[in-house]
Design an enzyme around this catalytic site. Structure first.
Site, PDB file in Angstrom:
ATOM      1  CE1 TYR A  50      -2.861   3.231   0.649  1.00  0.00           C
ATOM      2  CE2 TYR A  50      -2.133   2.957   3.128  1.00  0.00           C
ATOM      3  CZ  TYR A  50      -2.924   3.653   2.103  1.00  0.00           C
ATOM      4  OH  TYR A  50      -3.383   4.671   2.292  1.00  0.00           O
ATOM      5  CG  ASP A 102      -2.104  -4.246   5.808  1.00  0.00           C
ATOM      6  OD1 ASP A 102      -3.323  -4.739   5.976  1.00  0.00           O
ATOM      7  OD2 ASP A 102      -1.807  -3.401   5.366  1.00  0.00           O
TER       8      ASP A 102
END
Length: 379
Positions: free
Chosen positions: A102, A174
């Site tokens: 990300y 994550d």
């Protein structure tokens, strides 16, 4: 209590209110609490940065669905990440991060924590030899996304946990893209799970939030201390919205996956699509690992188009039912151009994404309507 996922999502930390019998936890919109004498805390509450009953309910539920010892809710996913890094790292420490991640996570490392003295190296996490070679005595954390954002790469959580622990490092996963319904990193050896609860956990594009779930109660206490000391906590209304979303995560994820599989079939057959990135495809390089560690393959689909960046941008603009917007994981379908939108901060870095890439967050609408919209947008 039953340990079925959907049962935990609906009931863990959410006993009926003892005063009224309300089956939904109340929104405790209060900053402070009457003490029973000096230092006498009623049920442990004194100030809502430190703890709030609505947030406590969410944190208990998150810990339960991730199979962890302690859950902590934050104002955003990046607030959770920042708190974690400052809790477990110090200047001159080292972190291994994915070479596909990300953009906000990369920006946090490159523009915030590097200036603080935290070193990092982007590494292809599917390559265990490359991960082992990048480790040093100062490597405190191996940071994993699986599937990755936006290229949907897969990393072997159990194998990376072994490598990290052999080096005395923590494995942080994550789990935003998979959600706790599809993947359980702590059961595979992760020390901490990170979420942007804005995404699938909240599920309705109406709240921003983040979470950490620690596998070990001692690490959980350390993270909780920093959560309070740093203060980027989830407010009670945000916690309530997130908790409401969590209750339906299982049924939503099943529909997200159903619809994504139909979208992938359409894209594979379309002449203007040059590559489809989805871990459910047998030809995906991470498919076998994904099949081993995920229940299903998720609602995120990325693909590359003929005609390069200009055509990718125009396709995003032509879509109608797929809303042009950042974020993901809501009930409505979204389309975006990562190079110019969510991953613009990675331009010029080892994490730069292909210019002809389009990312879809496939929602839970009637799938035939989604397929018709994509067909029109592709032209």
């Amino acid at each position: 209590m039953s340990n079925g996922f959907e049962t935990l999502a609906i009931h863990a930390g959410q006993e009926p209110d003892p005063l009224t019998g309300a089956v939904v936890p109340p929104i405790y919109a209060t900053s402070t609490y009457k003490q029973d004498g000096v230092g006498g805390l009623r049920s442990g509450y004194e100030y809502s940065r430190s703890a709030n009953p609505t947030r406590t309910a969410l944190e208990a539920a998150l810990a339960a669905v991730e199979g962890g010892a302690r859950g902590l809710a934050f104002a955003s996913g990046l607030a959770a990440e920042d708190t974690l890094l400052r809790a477990v790292c110090k200047p001159q420490d080292h972190v291994i991060i994915p070479n596909d991640a990300y953009g906000g996570t990369y920006r946090l490392f490159a523009k915030v924590h590097e200036a603080w003295g935290l070193h990092y190296d982007p590494v292809p996490l599917h390559d265990l030899d490359a991960v082992a070679a990048a480790m040093t005595q100062k490597t405190k954390v191996v940071w994993v996304e699986t599937p990755t954002n936006p290229l949907l790469g897969i990393a072997d959580i159990a194998a990376l946990a072994q490598l990290a622990h052999d080096n005395g490092s923590l494995l942080v996963v994550d789990n935003t893209f998979a959600s706790p319904y599809l993947q359980q990193p702590i059961a595979l050896g992760a020390d901490v799970v990170v979420h942007s609860t804005t995404k699938y956990v909240g599920g309705h594009s109406d709240v921003v939030g983040g979470a950490l779930v620690a596998a070990d109660s001692g690490l959980g206490e350390q993270l909780a201390y920093h959560q309070n000391a740093m203060g980027a906590v989830a407010g009670p209304f945000d916690a309530w919205l997130t908790l409401r979303g969590l209750k339906t995560l299982g049924v939503r994820m099943d529909r997200h996956c159903d619809n994504a599989e139909r979208v992938v079939d359409l894209l594979l057959a379309h002449p203007r699509v040059t590559e489809v990135l989805y871990p459910g495809l047998a030809e995906h390089p991470g498919h076998e690992v994904a099949a081993k560690q995920m229940k299903r393959f998720g609602g995120m689909v990325s693909f590359r188009v003929a005609g390069g960046e200009a055509e990718a941008v125009e396709m995003c603009n032509r879509a109608e039912l797929f809303t042009l917007g950042e974020s993901l994981g809501g009930v409505e379908s979204l389309i975006e151009h990562p190079g110019r939108m969510t991953h613009a901060s990675a331009a010029g870095s080892p994490l730069e994404v292909p210019a002809d890439l389009v990312r879809l967050s496939v929602g839970i609408e009637t799938v035939d309507d989604l397929l018709a919209d994509l067909t029109r947008a592709l032209g």
